[in-house]
Design an enzyme around this catalytic site. Structure first.
Site, PDB file in Angstrom:
ATOM      1  N   ARG A  75      14.134  81.117  -5.069  1.00 14.68           N
ATOM      2  CA  ARG A  75      13.985  81.719  -3.730  1.00 14.68           C
ATOM      3  C   ARG A  75      13.553  80.723  -2.660  1.00 14.68           C
ATOM      4  O   ARG A  75      13.020  81.104  -1.627  1.00 14.68           O
ATOM      5  CB  ARG A  75      13.018  82.918  -3.777  1.00 14.68           C
ATOM      6  N   LYS A  92      22.596  75.045   8.441  1.00 14.12           N
ATOM      7  CA  LYS A  92      23.667  75.925   7.970  1.00 14.12           C
ATOM      8  C   LYS A  92      24.163  75.403   6.630  1.00 14.12           C
ATOM      9  O   LYS A  92      24.618  74.264   6.531  1.00 14.12           O
ATOM     10  CB  LYS A  92      24.821  75.976   8.982  1.00 14.12           C
ATOM     11  N   GLU A 130      34.343  65.823  15.185  1.00 16.96           N
ATOM     12  CA  GLU A 130      33.137  66.566  15.543  1.00 16.96           C
ATOM     13  C   GLU A 130      32.436  65.922  16.737  1.00 16.96           C
ATOM     14  O   GLU A 130      31.851  66.615  17.570  1.00 16.96           O
ATOM     15  CB  GLU A 130      32.190  66.640  14.340  1.00 16.96           C
ATOM     16  N   LYS A 134      22.859  68.918  19.253  1.00 13.78           N
ATOM     17  CA  LYS A 134      22.745  69.971  18.249  1.00 13.78           C
ATOM     18  C   LYS A 134      21.303  70.415  18.078  1.00 13.78           C
ATOM     19  O   LYS A 134      21.016  71.609  17.946  1.00 13.78           O
ATOM     20  CB  LYS A 134      23.317  69.508  16.911  1.00 13.78           C
ATOM     21  N   GLU A 181      22.413  81.441  15.005  1.00 16.28           N
ATOM     22  CA  GLU A 181      23.730  81.643  15.618  1.00 16.28           C
ATOM     23  C   GLU A 181      23.939  83.065  16.136  1.00 16.28           C
ATOM     24  O   GLU A 181      24.930  83.732  15.838  1.00 16.28           O
ATOM     25  CB  GLU A 181      24.840  81.285  14.616  1.00 16.28           C
ATOM     26  N   ARG A 238      24.661  78.935  19.773  1.00 17.34           N
ATOM     27  CA  ARG A 238      24.969  78.061  18.639  1.00 17.34           C
ATOM     28  C   ARG A 238      26.414  78.224  18.180  1.00 17.34           C
ATOM     29  O   ARG A 238      27.012  77.306  17.611  1.00 17.34           O
ATOM     30  CB  ARG A 238      24.008  78.312  17.475  1.00 17.34           C
ATOM     31  N   ASN A 290      31.116  75.892  17.045  1.00 18.84           N
ATOM     32  CA  ASN A 290      32.310  76.205  16.251  1.00 18.84           C
ATOM     33  C   ASN A 290      33.601  76.030  17.039  1.00 18.84           C
ATOM     34  O   ASN A 290      34.655  76.523  16.627  1.00 18.84           O
ATOM     35  CB  ASN A 290      32.230  77.640  15.715  1.00 18.84           C
ATOM     36  N   HIS A 346      36.912  75.608  15.267  1.00 21.75           N
ATOM     37  CA  HIS A 346      36.713  75.875  13.850  1.00 21.75           C
ATOM     38  C   HIS A 346      37.448  77.111  13.342  1.00 21.75           C
ATOM     39  O   HIS A 346      37.833  77.162  12.173  1.00 21.75           O
ATOM     40  CB  HIS A 346      35.219  75.993  13.535  1.00 21.75           C
ATOM     41  N   HIS A 375      39.558  76.328  10.292  1.00 21.90           N
ATOM     42  CA  HIS A 375      39.328  76.931   8.980  1.00 21.90           C
ATOM     43  C   HIS A 375      40.590  77.604   8.456  1.00 21.90           C
ATOM     44  O   HIS A 375      40.841  77.606   7.245  1.00 21.90           O
ATOM     45  CB  HIS A 375      38.188  77.951   9.061  1.00 21.90           C
ATOM     46  N   HIS A 402      38.280  68.476   6.747  1.00 20.85           N
ATOM     47  CA  HIS A 402      37.697  69.413   7.706  1.00 20.85           C
ATOM     48  C   HIS A 402      37.833  68.903   9.143  1.00 20.85           C
ATOM     49  O   HIS A 402      38.240  69.640  10.043  1.00 20.85           O
ATOM     50  CB  HIS A 402      36.225  69.647   7.367  1.00 20.85           C
TER      51      HIS A 402
END
Length: 359
Positions: A120, A142, A184, A226, A236, A240, A244, A247, A251, A264
């Site tokens: 955890r 993330k 990026e 960032k 997010e 935030r 993306n 993206h 993706h 990527h």
């Protein structure tokens, strides 16, 4: 060396940026390590840097073990994640054992997710060794693995204890990986800093040649952007999401082509151009804005166009995007070059028009 601080509601942590920092890891990471550590890396990075991290831990008299995973986006899945858990349990890792992610974005994402879920929650440190991970994925917490139906769909927000970005590791990157990271970097200028975008246009040749001062400046600027955004919106819920940009399209490309076929960053590069086209069709930006994005991606030796596949396949992939809310597709677009927005799309014909040249 440059040092930044990321301040989030959960905790704050430093980002160290500079040359030769892995050789200083025992000094820089000492306050952030527990009495036991697990170094998790891959088959490509291990021969290059694992011994140095092991030496640093030996210097600090920290008990440690290593887990070496297969390399590549295709391995960012449950099976590989379980290899991490197997190694942690076999070596009797405890809740205070520090996990050290030594590698690129895939390693960072998987180790972060393992840290978020093992017992955890265990502390972890990011040592990113690719440009993409240094400017983006190692910062902000993330973490995720891929699912066959969607990229990064299974994960958690979980912040590291520290990030150590040694720019010397970029010298061992293949050219294609360096370019993928530059996508990026360009994204940051397009979504939030038109002056930085212009600086990239003027200095891309030097950046691709890894001119040390300019490369350090670019990495620092992206990390600073960032860190500022994450401080305002850790999980997010708002701005935030701007990170993306490109993206959702990207993706879809990765999922359609098979994870790892397009890197990527390559998919994000084409995705940013498509985001420019979408904004242009919506009347937000001008054709010359999209052309500037495409030209800069090309200068970084990146694709400015996506592969061709049917519109229905685009929709199938994009409907699995994490930004979909109440069934409505949301994209990160541009109000202008240097200012992003969140755009809801209900009319699929707008998307068809955006993608028409590539169907």
């Amino acid at each position: 060396m440059h040092t930044l601080t990321v301040q989030t509601p959960s905790h704050q942590y430093p980002i160290f940026i500079g040359n030769g920092l892995i050789d200083q890891a025992h000094e820089l990471l000492r306050p952030h390590l527990g009495k036991k550590a697990a170094v998790i890396t891959n088959e490509t990075v291990a021969p290059l840097y694992l011994a140095k991290i092991q030496t640093a831990l030996d210097t600090l008299d920290i008990d440690h073990f290593s887990i070496v995973l297969p390399d590549g986006e295709a391995y960012k899945n449950w099976e590989t994640l379980n290899l991490i858990f197997d190694g942690l349990m076999q070596n009797r890792a405890e809740r205070k054992t520090t996990l050290i992610a030594l590698g690129g974005g895939v390693i960072g994402d998987m180790v972060g997710f393992a840290a978020a879920t093992y017992q955890r929650g265990t502390p972890f440190i990011q040592i990113p060794t690719t440009l993409l991970s240094q400017v983006d994925s190692s910062v902000g917490g993330k973490t995720a693995i891929n699912h066959p139906l969607g990229k990064n769909m299974i994960g958690a927000f979980y912040q590291p204890q520290a990030v150590l970005a040694d720019l010397n590791t970029l010298h061992t990157l293949p050219q294609r990986e360096l370019s993928a990271g530059m996508a990026e970097v360009i994204k940051y200028g397009a979504l939030g800093d038109s002056k930085f975008f212009r600086w990239l246009e003027e200095n891309m040749a030097d950046l691709m040649a890894q001119q040390p001062e300019k490369l350090a400046q670019a990495v620092y600027h992206c990390c600073k952007m960032k860190a500022d955004i994450v401080a305002q919106d850790e999980t997010e819920q708002g701005i935030r999401a701007w990170l993306n940009l490109g993206h959702t399209f990207g993706h879809a490309i990765e999922a359609e082509m098979g994870y790892g076929v397009w890197l990527h960053g390559e998919a994000v590069a084409a995705g940013c151009v498509l985001a420019g086209r979408l904004s242009e069709i919506l009347g937000k930006t001008q054709p010359e804005d999209t052309e500037r994005i495409a030209k800069l991606m090309t200068a970084a030796r990146l694709p400015a166009e996506p592969p061709k596949f049917p519109f229905e396949r685009w929709l199938e992939h994009m409907r699995h995007d994490k930004k979909v809310s109440s069934g409505v597709m949301r994209f990160i677009g541009l109000n202008r070059l240097g200012e992003a927005n969140i755009t809801e799309i209900n009319d699929m014909e707008i998307l068809r028009q955006t993608l028409q040249p590539y169907l």
